[in-house]
Scaffold this motif. Structure first.
Motif, PDB file in Angstrom:
ATOM      1  N   GLY A 220       1.279  -0.854   0.373  1.00  0.00           N
ATOM      2  CA  GLY A 220      -0.101  -0.032   0.187  1.00  0.00           C
ATOM      3  C   GLY A 220       0.730   1.559  -0.170  1.00  0.00           C
ATOM      4  O   GLY A 220       2.246   0.739   0.033  1.00  0.00           O
ATOM      5  N   SER A 221       0.567   2.491   0.038  1.00  0.00           N
ATOM      6  CA  SER A 221       1.182   3.853   0.202  1.00  0.00           C
ATOM      7  C   SER A 221       1.934   3.684   1.485  1.00  0.00           C
ATOM      8  O   SER A 221       2.016   2.662   2.446  1.00  0.00           O
ATOM      9  N   ARG A 222       2.237   4.423   1.844  1.00  0.00           N
ATOM     10  CA  ARG A 222       4.006   4.491   3.150  1.00  0.00           C
ATOM     11  C   ARG A 222       2.688   5.049   3.715  1.00  0.00           C
ATOM     12  O   ARG A 222       2.921   4.499   4.816  1.00  0.00           O
ATOM     13  N   GLU A 223       1.970   5.938   3.866  1.00  0.00           N
ATOM     14  CA  GLU A 223       0.961   6.629   4.775  1.00  0.00           C
ATOM     15  C   GLU A 223       0.087   5.689   5.173  1.00  0.00           C
ATOM     16  O   GLU A 223      -0.028   4.802   6.515  1.00  0.00           O
ATOM     17  N   GLN A 224      -0.222   4.674   4.789  1.00  0.00           N
ATOM     18  CA  GLN A 224      -1.258   3.466   5.108  1.00  0.00           C
ATOM     19  C   GLN A 224      -0.666   2.473   6.090  1.00  0.00           C
ATOM     20  O   GLN A 224      -1.325   2.141   7.103  1.00  0.00           O
ATOM     21  N   ARG A 225       0.148   2.200   4.986  1.00  0.00           N
ATOM     22  CA  ARG A 225       1.305   1.104   5.682  1.00  0.00           C
ATOM     23  C   ARG A 225       1.872   1.356   6.842  1.00  0.00           C
ATOM     24  O   ARG A 225       1.723   0.709   8.220  1.00  0.00           O
ATOM     25  N   ALA A 226       2.133   3.024   7.437  1.00  0.00           N
ATOM     26  CA  ALA A 226       2.325   2.968   8.344  1.00  0.00           C
ATOM     27  C   ALA A 226       1.137   2.891   9.287  1.00  0.00           C
ATOM     28  O   ALA A 226       1.742   2.847  10.611  1.00  0.00           O
ATOM     29  N   ARG A 227       0.111   3.484   9.645  1.00  0.00           N
ATOM     30  CA  ARG A 227      -1.090   3.560  10.120  1.00  0.00           C
ATOM     31  C   ARG A 227      -1.595   1.796  10.482  1.00  0.00           C
ATOM     32  O   ARG A 227      -1.124   1.501  11.441  1.00  0.00           O
ATOM     33  N   ASP A 228      -1.121   0.861   9.111  1.00  0.00           N
ATOM     34  CA  ASP A 228      -1.805  -0.805   9.566  1.00  0.00           C
ATOM     35  C   ASP A 228      -0.656  -1.203  10.120  1.00  0.00           C
ATOM     36  O   ASP A 228      -0.946  -1.565  11.275  1.00  0.00           O
ATOM     37  N   THR A 229       0.462  -1.088  10.520  1.00  0.00           N
ATOM     38  CA  THR A 229       2.014  -1.190  10.991  1.00  0.00           C
ATOM     39  C   THR A 229       1.818  -0.955  12.894  1.00  0.00           C
ATOM     40  O   THR A 229       1.493  -2.029  13.257  1.00  0.00           O
ATOM     41  N   LEU A 230       1.538   0.223  12.589  1.00  0.00           N
ATOM     42  CA  LEU A 230       0.755   0.765  14.517  1.00  0.00           C
ATOM     43  C   LEU A 230      -0.458  -0.275  15.139  1.00  0.00           C
ATOM     44  O   LEU A 230      -0.571  -0.892  16.227  1.00  0.00           O
ATOM     45  N   GLU A 231      -0.888  -0.129  13.983  1.00  0.00           N
ATOM     46  CA  GLU A 231      -2.767  -1.372  14.275  1.00  0.00           C
ATOM     47  C   GLU A 231      -1.879  -2.715  14.580  1.00  0.00           C
ATOM     48  O   GLU A 231      -3.024  -2.939  15.490  1.00  0.00           O
ATOM     49  N   LEU A 232      -1.317  -3.166  13.778  1.00  0.00           N
ATOM     50  CA  LEU A 232      -0.670  -4.662  14.209  1.00  0.00           C
ATOM     51  C   LEU A 232       0.064  -4.513  14.689  1.00  0.00           C
ATOM     52  O   LEU A 232       0.138  -5.627  15.771  1.00  0.00           O
ATOM     53  N   VAL A 233       0.975  -3.798  15.143  1.00  0.00           N
ATOM     54  CA  VAL A 233       2.102  -4.718  16.118  1.00  0.00           C
ATOM     55  C   VAL A 233       2.467  -3.026  16.921  1.00  0.00           C
ATOM     56  O   VAL A 233       3.436  -3.789  18.177  1.00  0.00           O
ATOM     57  N   GLY A 234       1.666  -2.538  17.192  1.00  0.00           N
ATOM     58  CA  GLY A 234       1.364  -1.040  18.114  1.00  0.00           C
ATOM     59  C   GLY A 234       1.430  -1.286  19.811  1.00  0.00           C
ATOM     60  O   GLY A 234       2.546  -1.705  20.193  1.00  0.00           O
ATOM     61  N   PRO A 235       0.589  -2.868  19.638  1.00  0.00           N
ATOM     62  CA  PRO A 235       0.014  -2.704  20.934  1.00  0.00           C
ATOM     63  C   PRO A 235       0.466  -4.103  21.547  1.00  0.00           C
ATOM     64  O   PRO A 235       1.163  -3.941  22.633  1.00  0.00           O
ATOM     65  N   PRO A 236       1.762  -5.106  20.759  1.00  0.00           N
ATOM     66  CA  PRO A 236       1.929  -6.088  21.405  1.00  0.00           C
ATOM     67  C   PRO A 236       4.322  -5.671  21.915  1.00  0.00           C
ATOM     68  O   PRO A 236       4.422  -5.507  23.166  1.00  0.00           O
ATOM     69  N   VAL A 237       4.155  -4.280  21.171  1.00  0.00           N
ATOM     70  CA  VAL A 237       5.375  -3.471  21.252  1.00  0.00           C
ATOM     71  C   VAL A 237       5.344  -2.757  22.521  1.00  0.00           C
ATOM     72  O   VAL A 237       5.878  -3.040  23.724  1.00  0.00           O
ATOM     73  N   PHE A 238       3.876  -1.706  22.986  1.00  0.00           N
ATOM     74  CA  PHE A 238       3.949  -1.247  24.097  1.00  0.00           C
ATOM     75  C   PHE A 238       4.119  -2.052  24.665  1.00  0.00           C
ATOM     76  O   PHE A 238       4.186  -1.784  25.807  1.00  0.00           O
TER      77      PHE A 238
END
Length: 972
Positions: A855-873
């Motif tokens: 996807g686009s850079r911004e969309q991938r950044a948003r998807d990344t935060l949704e997918l790995v943001g909780p476990p990283v935090f």
């Protein structure tokens, strides 16, 4: 044959067999649906069979066409022909990529969880056998100095010729006026109690004390003792330093009136040679804060120090020292107002250090309990079926398993356990929980359709996504410590090797033991067994609405990532990051280099309190040492020896008030006799007379090591010039002090036969090594971690962004040392090296996930935060919980680790979850899959269903009759 459905904005063509990387990523990752694509038409099937005969099955791939039906993005017929003719090497690496390996591992464990669980426990049991070779090291030389260090050689030389040197037991008495009659009486009572100490074997102070003849091979010779007693009124007495030596005995001191006491000290301070031989150089250096009346009479002092000397090498000395500390610190003694008594024995430092090593169990258990509670709360859902209480507890077992296995393995290789090693369990506890969160999150991210697959298939798909991410972080940590294990400092080397092996075994047990427990827990959930009482089956179970909401993921999806991707917020984040990096970089240059082993003791430990009182009241009574001279012609080198003594006395780093050299007093003795030795034989005769028959020579007997009868043809083996450094602060002063002494020795004509040594030279030399090793290890570790990151993430732009975040985190870590009042020493050096690996954790997960999305850079950044943001935090917060209990510790090591880990967690999470997504959304690698708003209609096997996919916003439409097929059938 499957009929291709109409396309909207593009189409997907596929062949029977293995899914292509692009299809697996778009369909599995963006939709989260694991399925095999439909069989293609006859032309595609023929092409697939042609490729199968040459190598491996062709992969289905996304093909975009423009409005005229022409192939776009290079996926034309010529590209298909090139793909069909790929070499075996390229396909070999594809077949054995990490995702495939972890998928197969997950399916294997999912099919045989009990077998894998037993095998991992057996591995732990076998490696932990090495615990029987447990070796703990507290010796400073063995801990801090390289094997080829000159200080080691000097220490060995001193131990060879002065192995019977004294060990000191000291007492500091502090009061408003230590010359008060009541305080003197208390001091006399304390002195008498010390002399009356009687250990279990019946040994007393008189049996253990160092005497003036303790350095003679003929100490027990009755003839020598008789001659000494005949010519010297003091005889072979015990050596001690105390203001009580002004009186004949302790009873006389206790009976003295106040006027007699003041008059006694007035005379003693006016005459430096008063005070008897047991006080050596008088009593001036034994008093602090002396006050005088207008007429010059002594009226008081604020502190005094008493020193008792024991002869080294006596087996009963340790027991006597223990009793000595009990007697001096006895609470039964009634003290006058304002009086404070502090004591220090030769064994005190090691005892206090051992206490630190043994005191971490309660703190470790508290940290473990906090993490288990947090993991239980965050890993499962709040209902009877979907909670994961036992999974969280079993996951926690991987840490003690890794500790037992790694410790056993390291001890079997003859590594030792040192004063820094107690922090290792906290380190493994924080790292292990991070990996468990990633694995469980990958399992929870499976789509409802995938969650209906078999348990082995679900575990394989979860591990396929989580395995590489866990490998990136674990491998970088292992490499970071492996590089640190190449250091010259033994304790640093041992710690890094322990840590490297600990993380390696933790990685193994997380992928085997924990994943086996995950499989068993999934079987329980599939069988509708209760989470707390697994023997109870919940046939009619229905989940409550609250437990089905993932509030963390919802926060990242609805609030955090949309807000972060706004242009003003991005600008603010970049400006804030640059400001923090600039400020921390400036602070990093203000960090001092200072190492003091006393800091490793607890704040309330009596050795540390004694050292602080010594610095406060007796700043000139620094570290005892000596210049040692071997078998030279002392008669010929008299002038050179006197010149050396004069330069040492004038050295600004040496206490001139407490300086004494036997040759200076011997020359004065000969001048008073108006005589002069003509050769070395006469020199030896006069020297024996001086040492053993005069008050002036009596204190110097301990400084001349002889062999043979002292009044005959004896041999001078070695001599010593006692020195005492003033109290020094900072590595620069310590280095200058050692260098100045060594330079003065190098100028002497007998330099090759001289050695300068003090016990504190060990820590001072270690201080010099630390700075050099820190920079070296930092550079090598960062380079190694960067290479590992590039290899595993496989994208240069993303890897460079991750490495930049790591550097920024480390700059913040070092800069925060100034804020917390920390210096560069062994503990902080270890943590900085450690954090090179740990800082990668927070950014690597984000970077790795971003590199795999489309996807686009911004969309991938948003998807990344949704997918790995909780476990990283969760991983970062759990690491914080592992160390938060250390804030209540009074140990310097533990509080230092808390301060630095708090910094690395805060800066790591900021750069990983705030700065890195912003950077990737602007500078991240572009996606070759085309615009993110294209919609693809995907045919599903048997034509019974179809999907509509919009790349980027993860919109999807699934039919109720979706055909599910195990991913194993499509993988090599």
């Amino acid at each position: 044959m499957q009929q291709q459905l109409p396309k909207r904005g593009g189409s997907i063509e596929g062949a029977e067999g293995e899914p292509s990387a692009s299809t697996a990523e778009n369909v599995e990752r963006l939709l989260g649906v694991g399925r095999h694509l439909a069989k293609a038409d006859s032309e595609s099937t023929a092409a697939r069979r042609t490729s199968e005969s040459s190598c491996v099955p062709m992969e289905p791939r996304i093909v975009r066409k423009d409005a005229n039906g022409r192939h776009a993005n290079g996926h034309g017929p010529h590209r298909e022909a090139a793909a069909a003719s790929e070499g075996r090497c390229a396909r070999f690496f594809h077949r054995f990529r990490l995702e495939v390996a972890f998928y197969k591992l997950g399916r294997l464990i999912g099919a045989h969880p009990v077998l894998v669980l037993v095998a991992s426990v057996a591995l732990c049991g076998v490696t932990s056998i090495g615990l029987m070779f447990w070796r703990q090291q507290l010796n400073d030389l063995e801990l801090f100095l390289p094997e080829d260090s000159p200080i080691r050689r000097d220490a060995a030389w001193v131990d060879k010729w002065f192995s019977e040197e004294m060990i000191f037991e000291s007492v500091i008495i502090i009061a408003d006026n230590v010359l008060d009659q009541e305080v003197i009486r208390t001091m006399a009572e304390l002195h008498q109690d010390v002399r009356n100490i009687n250990v279990t074997s019946g040994v007393t102070w008189d049996d253990l004390c160092a005497r003036v003849l303790a350095w003679m091979d003929v100490e027990a010779d009755a003839e020598v003792v008789e001659l000494v007693n005949q010519y010297n009124k003091h005889g072979n007495v015990c050596i001690q330093e105390s203001i009580l030596a002004l009186w004949a005995n302790a009873s006389a001191a206790a009976a003295a009136t106040q006027e007699e006491i003041y008059q006694m000290f007035t005379n003693a301070l006016l005459n430096p040679n008063s005070g008897g031989t047991s006080a050596f150089k008088g009593v001036r250096h034994l008093l602090s804060g002396v006050t005088y009346s207008e007429d010059g009479n002594v009226t008081g002092a604020t502190a005094t120090i008493l020193t008792y000397s024991l002869k080294k090498g006596n087996a009963d000395a340790l027991e006597w020292e223990e009793e000595f500390m009990r007697v001096v610190h006895s609470t039964n003694r009634t003290l006058p107002p304002s009086v404070e008594i502090l004591a220090l024995a030769n064994r005190s430092y090691n005892d206090a250090l051992q206490e630190v090593l043994d005191s971490n169990l309660t703190v470790l258990f508290s940290g473990f309990s906090l993490i288990v509670v947090y993991v239980v709360a965050m890993m499962g859902r709040a209902n009877r079926l979907e909670n994961r209480v036992y999974l969280a507890l079993s996951g926690g077992l991987t840490v003690p398993m890794a500790i037992a296995a790694s410790f056993g393995f390291c001890f079997s290789l003859k590594y030792f356990y040192g004063p820094i090693h107690p922090i290792l369990p906290f380190l493994l506890l924080g790292v292990g929980v991070d990996d468990m969160f990633i694995i469980v999150q990958a399992l929870d991210d499976l789509t409802p359709a995938e969650k209906e697959l078999s348990v082995p298939e679900r575990v394989g798909r979860a591990l396929r996504h989580a395995g590489t991410s866990v490998t990136v972080t674990s491998l970088t940590n292992i490499v970071a410590f492996a590089v640190g294990a190449n250091t010259k400092m033994p304790t640093f080397k041992s710690f890094c090797f322990f840590a490297s092996m600990g993380i390696l075994f933790l990685y193994i047990f997380v992928l085997t033991f924990f994943v086996s427990c995950v499989t068993l827990d999934e079987r329980r959930r599939k069988a509708n067994r209760d989470g707390c009482m697994p023997w109870v089956v919940r046939e009619e179970f229905s989940t409550n609405e609250c437990s089905q909401h993932d509030h963390q993921k919802a926060f990242f999806h609805r609030i955090y990532s949309p807000c972060l991707m706004k242009t003003p917020v991005k600008v603010l984040v970049i400006l804030l990051t640059l400001t923090l990096v600039g400020f921390n970089a400036y602070s990093a240059f203000q960090v001092e280099q200072k190492f003091d082993p006393v800091l490793y003791l607890r704040n309330d430990s009596y050795p540390r309190q004694f050292q602080e009182a010594l610095k406060r009241h007796f700043p000139k009574l620094g570290n005892r040492g000596g210049v040692y001279i071997g078998q030279i012609d002392y008669f010929e080198h008299q002038d050179a020896l006197l010149d050396l003594a004069k330069s040492l006395q004038q050295n600004p780093y040496i206490n001139s008030d407490n300086f004494g050299f036997w040759l200076i007093d011997f020359v004065k003795f000969m001048e008073n006799r108006k005589d002069e030795p003509l050769d070395f034989n006469e020199f030896r005769g006069y020297l024996a007379e001086f040492l053993y028959t005069t008050d002036q020579g009596y204190p110097h007997i301990k400084d001349v090591k002889i062999r043979g009868f002292p009044f005959g043809e004896y041999e001078i083996l070695a001599t010593r010039i006692p020195i005492q450094h003033v109290l020094l602060n900072g590595a620069w002063q310590q280095a200058q002090a050692m260098e100045s002494v060594h330079k003065e020795l190098e100028a002497a004509p007998f330099a090759k036969d001289t050695v300068a040594y003090a016990k504190e030279y060990v820590s001072w030399t270690a201080n010099q090594i630390i700075g050099e090793e820190l920079l070296r290890n930092f550079a090598f570790t960062l380079t190694a971690v960067s290479l590992v990151t590039v290899i595993l993430i496989r994208d240069l732009v993303t890897s460079a962004s991750v490495i930049a975040c790591v550097v920024c985190t480390l700059v913040g870590l070092v800069g925060s040392m100034v804020l917390f009042g920390l210096t560069v020493e062994i503990t902080t050096s270890i943590v900085v090296t450690l954090c090179v690996g740990l800082a990668v954790d927070y950014s690597a997960h984000v970077g790795h996930k971003f590199a795999t999305l489309k996807g686009s850079r911004e969309q991938r950044a948003r998807d990344t935060l949704e997918l790995v943001g909780p476990p990283v935090f969760n991983g970062g917060f759990s690491t914080f919980l592992a160390f938060v209990v250390l804030v209540f510790s009074d140990s310097f090591i533990f509080t230092t680790f808390f301060k630095l880990f708090f910094s690395v967690v805060v800066y790591g999470l900021f750069h990983g979850l705030v700065f890195l997504p912003v950077v990737l959304s602007i500078l991240g690698p572009s996606d070759s899959s085309g615009p993110s708003d294209q919609v693809y209609t995907v045919p599903v096997q048997n034509g019974s269903a179809h999907l509509e996919l919009k790349v980027g916003n993860r919109r999807r439409r699934e039919t109720e009759e979706l055909q599910r097929q195990p991913l194993a059938d499509t993988l090599p």
